[in-house]
Design a protein around this motif. Structure first.
Motif, mmCIF file in Angstrom:
data_model
loop_
_atom_site.group_PDB
_atom_site.id
_atom_site.type_symbol
_atom_site.label_atom_id
_atom_site.label_comp_id
_atom_site.label_asym_id
_atom_site.label_seq_id
_atom_site.Cartn_x
_atom_site.Cartn_y
_atom_site.Cartn_z
ATOM 1 N N GLY A 149 0.821 -1.199 0.000
ATOM 2 C CA GLY A 149 0.000 0.000 0.000
ATOM 3 C C GLY A 149 0.857 1.252 0.000
ATOM 4 N N ALA A 150 0.293 2.363 0.477
ATOM 5 C CA ALA A 150 1.011 3.635 0.488
ATOM 6 C C ALA A 150 2.222 3.552 1.410
ATOM 7 N N PRO A 151 3.315 4.262 1.098
ATOM 8 C CA PRO A 151 4.502 4.247 1.971
ATOM 9 C C PRO A 151 4.148 4.634 3.403
ATOM 10 N N GLY A 152 4.644 3.833 4.343
ATOM 11 C CA GLY A 152 4.383 4.099 5.750
ATOM 12 C C GLY A 152 3.040 3.633 6.256
ATOM 13 N N ALA A 153 2.221 3.039 5.382
ATOM 14 C CA ALA A 153 0.876 2.628 5.785
ATOM 15 C C ALA A 153 0.843 1.236 6.393
ATOM 16 N N ASN A 154 1.930 0.480 6.278
ATOM 17 C CA ASN A 154 1.982 -0.891 6.815
ATOM 18 C C ASN A 154 0.865 -1.764 6.255
ATOM 19 N N ILE A 155 0.616 -1.646 4.962
ATOM 20 C CA ILE A 155 -0.446 -2.405 4.314
ATOM 21 C C ILE A 155 0.156 -3.249 3.187
ATOM 22 N N ILE A 156 -0.247 -4.526 3.145
ATOM 23 C CA ILE A 156 0.125 -5.422 2.059
ATOM 24 C C ILE A 156 -1.155 -5.963 1.436
ATOM 25 N N TYR A 157 -1.174 -6.032 0.110
ATOM 26 C CA TYR A 157 -2.304 -6.622 -0.603
ATOM 27 C C TYR A 157 -1.823 -7.881 -1.325
ATOM 28 N N THR A 158 -2.628 -8.939 -1.248
ATOM 29 C CA THR A 158 -2.335 -10.163 -1.985
ATOM 30 C C THR A 158 -3.592 -10.619 -2.713
ATOM 31 N N ALA A 159 -3.389 -11.353 -3.803
ATOM 32 C CA ALA A 159 -4.503 -11.888 -4.588
ATOM 33 C C ALA A 159 -4.205 -13.331 -4.943
ATOM 34 N N ASP A 160 -5.261 -14.110 -5.210
ATOM 35 C CA ASP A 160 -5.044 -15.534 -5.475
ATOM 36 C C ASP A 160 -5.724 -15.980 -6.761
ATOM 37 N N THR A 161 -5.620 -17.264 -7.029
ATOM 38 C CA THR A 161 -6.137 -17.828 -8.273
ATOM 39 C C THR A 161 -7.647 -18.038 -8.244
ATOM 40 N N ASP A 162 -8.289 -17.793 -7.100
ATOM 41 C CA ASP A 162 -9.748 -17.854 -7.010
ATOM 42 C C ASP A 162 -10.401 -16.492 -7.200
ATOM 43 N N GLY A 163 -9.599 -15.451 -7.384
ATOM 44 C CA GLY A 163 -10.149 -14.110 -7.557
ATOM 45 C C GLY A 163 -10.380 -13.361 -6.265
ATOM 46 N N VAL A 164 -9.734 -13.792 -5.181
ATOM 47 C CA VAL A 164 -9.886 -13.161 -3.870
ATOM 48 C C VAL A 164 -8.712 -12.216 -3.620
ATOM 49 N N VAL A 165 -8.991 -11.024 -3.090
ATOM 50 C CA VAL A 165 -7.970 -10.048 -2.706
ATOM 51 C C VAL A 165 -8.051 -9.841 -1.198
ATOM 52 N N VAL A 166 -6.902 -9.923 -0.517
ATOM 53 C CA VAL A 166 -6.858 -9.784 0.936
ATOM 54 C C VAL A 166 -5.951 -8.624 1.316
ATOM 55 N N GLU A 167 -6.409 -7.827 2.282
ATOM 56 C CA GLU A 167 -5.608 -6.733 2.837
ATOM 57 C C GLU A 167 -4.988 -7.209 4.144
ATOM 58 N N TRP A 168 -3.660 -7.007 4.298
ATOM 59 C CA TRP A 168 -2.918 -7.466 5.468
ATOM 60 C C TRP A 168 -2.324 -6.290 6.230
ATOM 61 N N ASP A 169 -2.199 -6.480 7.534
ATOM 62 C CA ASP A 169 -1.431 -5.552 8.354
ATOM 63 C C ASP A 169 0.036 -5.922 8.186
ATOM 64 N N GLY A 170 0.794 -5.071 7.524
ATOM 65 C CA GLY A 170 2.189 -5.381 7.240
ATOM 66 C C GLY A 170 3.072 -5.378 8.470
ATOM 67 N N LEU A 171 2.602 -4.778 9.564
ATOM 68 C CA LEU A 171 3.401 -4.726 10.786
ATOM 69 C C LEU A 171 3.320 -6.033 11.564
ATOM 70 N N THR A 172 2.114 -6.588 11.690
ATOM 71 C CA THR A 172 1.921 -7.812 12.460
ATOM 72 C C THR A 172 1.770 -9.050 11.592
ATOM 73 N N GLY A 173 1.534 -8.865 10.289
ATOM 74 C CA GLY A 173 1.349 -10.000 9.402
ATOM 75 C C GLY A 173 -0.013 -10.655 9.507
ATOM 76 N N THR A 174 -0.976 -9.985 10.114
ATOM 77 C CA THR A 174 -2.319 -10.548 10.277
ATOM 78 C C THR A 174 -3.263 -9.981 9.213
ATOM 79 N N PRO A 175 -4.221 -10.798 8.751
ATOM 80 C CA PRO A 175 -5.164 -10.312 7.727
ATOM 81 C C PRO A 175 -6.167 -9.335 8.312
ATOM 82 N N LYS A 176 -6.408 -8.245 7.608
ATOM 83 C CA LYS A 176 -7.383 -7.251 8.051
ATOM 84 C C LYS A 176 -8.762 -7.527 7.467
ATOM 85 N N GLY A 177 -8.804 -8.187 6.306
ATOM 86 C CA GLY A 177 -10.085 -8.500 5.692
ATOM 87 C C GLY A 177 -9.953 -8.706 4.202
ATOM 88 N N ARG A 178 -11.011 -9.232 3.619
ATOM 89 C CA ARG A 178 -11.054 -9.427 2.175
ATOM 90 C C ARG A 178 -11.680 -8.222 1.491
#
Length: 706
Positions: free
Chosen positions: A403-432
């Motif tokens: 995500g934006a610099p300093g936002a601690n956000i990671i986005y991932t996507a998969d082969t089923d068409g699902v996109v997940v937002e992650w907390d980049g600091l703790t590595g925990t999923p925030k939601g789909r």
């Protein structure tokens, strides 16, 4: 049945690698099939405060052991060591993935001591491996059944194992063997059509084994050892269920009561020693019950069904003392629901350490259920204020971006068409990410309608996420809301984003997107294989199937022909370039094919690292990334390996083997994405194993390159 040669290679990530955290995939699910969950953990895991509650399940050919955070207020960063310890006593990485099976895993159980795991797969192989060893060495592997193994149970001594499944053409669909030699301990009777679904070992003497049929609605009882069927005494109750399968058989802790649940929606309780029916609770669920589990004290049974409900049954009275509408908890809708979404059909349940009930549905999302304190499961039970939903990916991760610099956000996507937002600091999923205006009626969370998402790109200027999928759409999201979509003329395969300009690489050419305005398709005289753009949107780098790299100047004034070819790098590669990456200062361009990693100067496009120098990948190199100071280049490929390179130390390299099973699909240094500046040498990788891994490579870089 025979003992086979055991392969111990690539069973897990080598313990010498600097892995600090693993974000794990969700359980694999098949509609109408029980999801096995093991929350017991054995004495080793349950009796130590330093060990977090564990839950074990399957993801394809992998076995995932997840540490469950009960308070949902995790403060430990992915860059720091956890307060918990892992299986071998080393600092925890929040979970573990075992990769020793060559076929989809169908069942796994901890031994009573918690030091070994018995796991079975769809080819009928039983594998027993060490949990408390840092390399998780295998003890034995047996070809025990002709078809898929459906359930596994240990005896209370940890010396015998019973397995049940599909016997196919074999005369046996269930076997009981010695855990260390594979020698049979008796003969178990077969169910109708040689199909079994569940089994249970009585956890005390005299020993008993119960097996459930997949089609005959029958529970068969056996005594021993050596084990043989108990019949004809007028006490044993075999046909207490009306129809269908016996999906789950479980003994309580002291072995005094056996519970069975199945297709007819009822739960039956039997006397543990004599196999006499104690009571039958009718219609606990309106549809099939796929799983049941006892709490630690053996006073209550948790059930889950296709109706989207989990229910808690008092074993003494047979009354349902509490129920959870798990489908409603995932929908987040206080107004109720009219039908069960397919994704919320519950296929598995368990109690984990602390007597916390857990349920898992078809969409794989793990729901921690809150139990009213008035029920009193046990004196040591953990109390959760409200039900918590753990989300993530159920399919291979195909793309990753920050995500934006300093936002601690990671986005991932998969082969089923699902996109997940992650907390980049703790590595925990925030939601789909969910589509706004397109209701997710089945609760599967597919943004791209079940199509593979090939690429993600984040625009720092507009703070929007762009995702490209094989449904031929570019979808635009803000936060966890997909707010817009753009129809493409051709299938998009890759994307890159500078400041405000997004370039989409399709099978027919390039498309430029700026402020949600899409350009005409720009056709190329070659097939593009990778694309990269400079930060200021002025220079575009495109690799082709002709092994060349084309450099274009981007014009903002000429809408008819915005790209002007300025240079072509020829002869640098012997095979088509698969990935390219521009350094942060814009002075170096890295390019990789299926073997070589090359680096070029962007001032005159001269070669800094030529082919044949960094040539240690054995398969397609899928991703490249530069460290924040541009001193280290990381590459990840389909060979499961990550390499670190340094231009000043051309002859040296850092090699991380078996980083992801199935290949690496995303690779980035955290860098400016971390607010505390701790990410300069923190590497994040995503792969086809559904995992998001965090690697602290600082020490290795200092040793090798300084």
């Amino acid at each position: 049945m025979g003992v086979e040669q055991v392969d111990a290679s690539n069973a897990c990530i080598p313990p010498t690698h600097p892995l600090t955290f693993q974000a794990l995939p969700l359980p694999t699910a098949s509609r109408g099939e029980t999801i096995f969950l093991d929350g017991e953990g054995g004495r080793l895991n349950d009796n130590e405060d330093k060990r977090a509650p564990l839950m074990m399940y399957a993801w394809g050919k992998l076995i995932v052991v997840r540490e469950i955070e009960l308070n949902n207020t995790k403060t430990t960063t992915a860059c720091a060591s956890s307060s918990h310890v892992g299986p071998s006593g080393a600092p925890s990485t929040s979970g573990f993935v075992y990769r020793g099976h060559s076929a989809p895993v169908t069942a796994a159980k901890f031994s009573p001591a918690g030091t070994y795991v018995a796991s079975g797969d769809s080819k009928g192989k039983l594998r027993i491996w060490a949990w408390d060893h840092e390399e998780h060495l295998p003890k034995i592997e047996l070809q025990i059944l002709a078809g898929p193994i459906k359930d596994i149970s240990w005896d209370f001594e940890g010396k015998r194992i019973v397995v049940i499944g599909d016997g196919c053409q074999s005369p046996e669909n269930a076997k009981v063997v010695q855990w260390d030699t594979g020698v049979k301990c008796g003969d178990l009777s077969a169910h109708a059509r040689k199909k079994g679904s569940s089994c249970a070992f009585r956890p005390c003497r005299p020993m008993r084994i119960a097996t459930g049929g997949a089609e005959d609605a029958t529970v068969l009882f056996h005594k021993g050892p050596p084990f043989q069927r108990v019949v004809g005494d007028g006490i044993v109750s075999e046909k207490c269920h009306e129809r269908g399968a016996i999906h789950s058989l479980r003994y309580n802790k002291d072995g005094s009561v056996l519970a069975s649940a199945g297709t007819d929606g009822s739960v039956c309780f039997y006397e543990g020693k004599d196999m006499k029916l104690i009571k039958k609770v009718e219609k606990v669920h309106k549809s099939s019950i796929f799983s049941c589990a006892w709490n630690r004290n053996g006073t209550h049974v948790l059930t889950c069904g296709a109706d989207g409900f989990a229910r808690l049954v008092d074993a003494t009275s047979g009354e349902v003392v509490h129920e959870w509408d798990v489908a409603l908890a995932q929908l987040g809708d206080e107004n109720g629901r009219t039908k069960v979404p397919m994704g919320a059909m519950l296929l598995g349940c368990a109690f984990i350490k602390g007597d916390v009930p857990i349920a898992v549905g078809f969409n794989g999302q793990i729901v921690l259920l809150s139990v009213p304190s008035s029920i009193g499961l046990s004196s040591s039970a953990e109390v959760i204020d409200k039900s918590l939903v753990i989300t993530g990916h159920q399919a291979p991760i195909s793309a990753m971006t920050f995500g934006a610099p300093g936002a601690n956000i990671i986005y991932t996507a998969d082969t089923d068409g699902v996109v997940v937002e992650w907390d980049g600091l703790t590595g925990t999923p925030k939601g789909r990410v969910k589509n706004i205006g397109e209701e997710d009626l089945d609760l599967t969370g597919k943004v791209h309608a079940g199509a593979t998402i090939t690429s993600l790109a984040f625009s720092t200027e507009s703070s929007k996420l762009y995702s490209a999928g094989w449904d031929d759409f570019i979808r635009i999201s803000q936060g966890q809301n997909c707010v817009d979509k753009i129809k493409m003329e051709a299938q998009p395969n890759a994307m890159t984003c500078g400041t405000s300009l997004v370039v989409v690489m399709t099978v027919d050419g390039l498309v430029l997107v700026k402020d949600e305005v899409i350009s005409e398709l720009i056709r190329l005289p070659y097939t593009a294989t990778a694309v990269c753009i400079s930060k200021d949107d002025s220079m575009l780098y495109v690799s082709g199937d002709d092994c060349n790299i084309y450099i274009y100047t981007v014009s903002s004034s000429d809408s008819a022909n915005p790209l002007s070819e300025s240079h072509v790098i020829k002869g640098g590669h012997l095979k088509a370039v698969q990935s390219i990456a521009l350094s942060h200062d814009g002075t170096k361009l890295a390019a990789a094919d299926s073997r070589d990693v090359c680096v070029y100067s962007t001032s005159d496009y001269s070669t800094i690292i030529s082919k044949g120098r960094w040539c240690f990948h054995t398969q397609r190199i899928a991703c490249l990334t530069w460290s924040p100071d541009d001193s280290v280049l990381a590459s990840g490929g389909n060979d499961d390996d990550i390499f670190l390179w340094n231009i000043q130390k051309k002859m040296r390299r850092i090699h991380y083997r078996f980083a992801h099973r199935g290949g690496i699909t995303g690779l980035r240094f955290v860098g400016g994405n971390a607010t505390d500046g701790s990410g300069d040498m923190m590497l994040v990788s995503a792969g086809n194993d559904g995992c998001l891994n965090f690697w602290d490579v600082k020490e290795d870089v200092n040793k090798k390159f300084k």
